[in-house]
Design a protein around this motif. Sequence first.
Motif, short mmCIF file in Angstrom:
data_model
loop_
_atom_site.label_atom_id
_atom_site.label_comp_id
_atom_site.label_asym_id
_atom_site.label_seq_id
_atom_site.Cartn_x
_atom_site.Cartn_y
_atom_site.Cartn_z
N LYS A 166 0.83 -1.20 0.00
CA LYS A 166 0.00 0.00 0.00
C LYS A 166 0.87 1.26 0.00
CE LYS A 166 -3.81 2.20 2.50
NZ LYS A 166 -4.72 2.11 3.67
N GLU B 42 0.83 4.17 -2.89
CA GLU B 42 0.56 5.57 -2.58
C GLU B 42 1.71 6.47 -3.04
OE1 GLU B 42 -2.25 6.94 -1.59
OE2 GLU B 42 -3.09 4.91 -1.75
N ARG C 90 1.50 7.20 -6.67
CA ARG C 90 0.47 8.18 -7.03
C ARG C 90 0.94 9.63 -6.87
NH1 ARG C 90 -3.62 4.42 -4.30
NH2 ARG C 90 -4.75 3.54 -6.08
#
Length: 582
Positions: free
Chosen positions: A57, A61, A64
């Motif tokens: 995760k 992130e 992004r």
Amino acid sequence: MYRSHTCGDLRASHIDSEVVLSGWVHKVRDKGFVVWIDLRDRYGVTQLVFDEERTSKKLLEKARTLGRETVIKASGKVIERASKNPNLPTGEIELLVTGLEVLNESILPPFTIEDDTDGGEDIRMKYRYLDIRRNPVKNNLIFRHQVTMEVRKYLSGQGFIEVETPYLIKSTPEGARDFVVPSRMNEGQFYALPQSPQTFKQLLMVGGMDKYFQIVKCFRDEDLRADRQPEFTQIDCEMAFVEQEDVLNAFEGLTKHLLKEIKGVAVEDFPRMTYDEVMRRFGNDKPDIRFGMEFGELNEVAQHKDFNVFNSAELVVGIAVPGAASYTRKEIDTLVDWVKRPQIGAKGMVYMKCNEDGTYKSSVDKFYNQEDFANWAKATGAKTGDLILVLSGKTNETRSQLSALRMEMAERLGLRKADEFAPLWVVDFPLLELDEETGHYHAMHHPFTSPKPGQLELLDTDPSAVRANAYDLVLNGNEIGGGSIRIHDKETQAIMFKHLGFSPEEAKAQFGFLMDAFQYGAPPHGGIAFGLDRLVAILGGQETIRDFIAFPKNNSGRDVMIDAPAPIDKEQLEELHLKLDL
């Protein structure tokens, strides 16, 4: 390790390999559950993938948050791409990222780093280092490198030796203004940056280096245009114990080699035309011979017919534009307006259509009959369906105007094809040109060019009749190289300087070193210089050299990226013994 492979390396054979890539973030596509990043370097683009199932995760992130042009290092495993891209060399694979490091963040670029960018020329010049990341510019620079390497390979294989010559030299009159450099250690004296290594390469011939070349920067302080920069690069060459034929054969060989190795094109025919012939047939000394539209002189068939415009002209001359008899009056009027522009300078234009039914229609019908027009068609080589365009006036001006119109029509008709190559040697230039304003002669090439054998005596009786032992190589309407057989004895050189208006004292002050060298057994020699920037551009299918120079100047001679030229501080001026009254 920043990278184990480049972004253009990976293929299906690398699937399941652990690799490390580094480059610039080209694009980010975030679909929520999956993020794709196109990673770009000089060699290509590789797609990186981050997804919820196989990526942590934290890593997802982080992906992004990456902005365009951020420099990153990505490690992971090469996997098969689900949706393959046949247009991309790496399109069968992608990198499943397991490690990501931001090496340097980027602010938002002033234009998009894409092949079809939204950046105008001025902004791209200001941020040229960003523009180089785009494929068109990057590929042009790589192409230039390939041409340069082939030049070195060929000339070295022919026994030429590359020798560097000085950049800080003495100012000499070679036709253009010098860039001058003040000397701190010699108050009130100046170096000049070389317009060419001309005298040095001649001295190398005196020194016995009988085959010399150099890929060298040259400098001319003159007005700029698309194919001219204040600093440019020459392939500079000289040979000893040669006549004109030896030089032409040697550099036909280089040109053929470049066309074959770089473009895969075999060109065997290098036609030769004299200067007088190309001026008569094409109106300029660097004609594009990939298409016809040769000049047809019409004085004998168009004068003395009650049309005073032609009767009062030194020259009446036309071209036959293939298939253009279908042009409307409005289209022809746009051509009339085009030749009347200040850049061209014609006062008007006459046209004649060769109709499909064998008749002729002209803008001067009332002065001529069908038989007259048939003679126009014969003189210009016009066929049924062609359009003859005629200009008149003073000989040199009219030829120049019609030459420009010929090139414009070729562009409009798509006759100047970038993948076709037509070389041409132009020989037997005038040795001297008369400056009509001053009434003085100056060298058409440079003061070291020898006259054709047996013509030296004409300098005293008919200077304009003397032909130079000089030659230009033209490719697709551009001069890519020029040279000459040089004067190699002191007496002849002194005669040449005298006819160029140098007193013996001035000749000694400017060129005494060269004339002294000639007394120590200077061999017969000659050479040529190619404009590398222009040559690369033409081989690359373009004519604007700026696109093939890493950091070019703009049309004002400025480097807008580093803001040069620029003032220097008072202390530097004082050290150089200069005082500016501003």
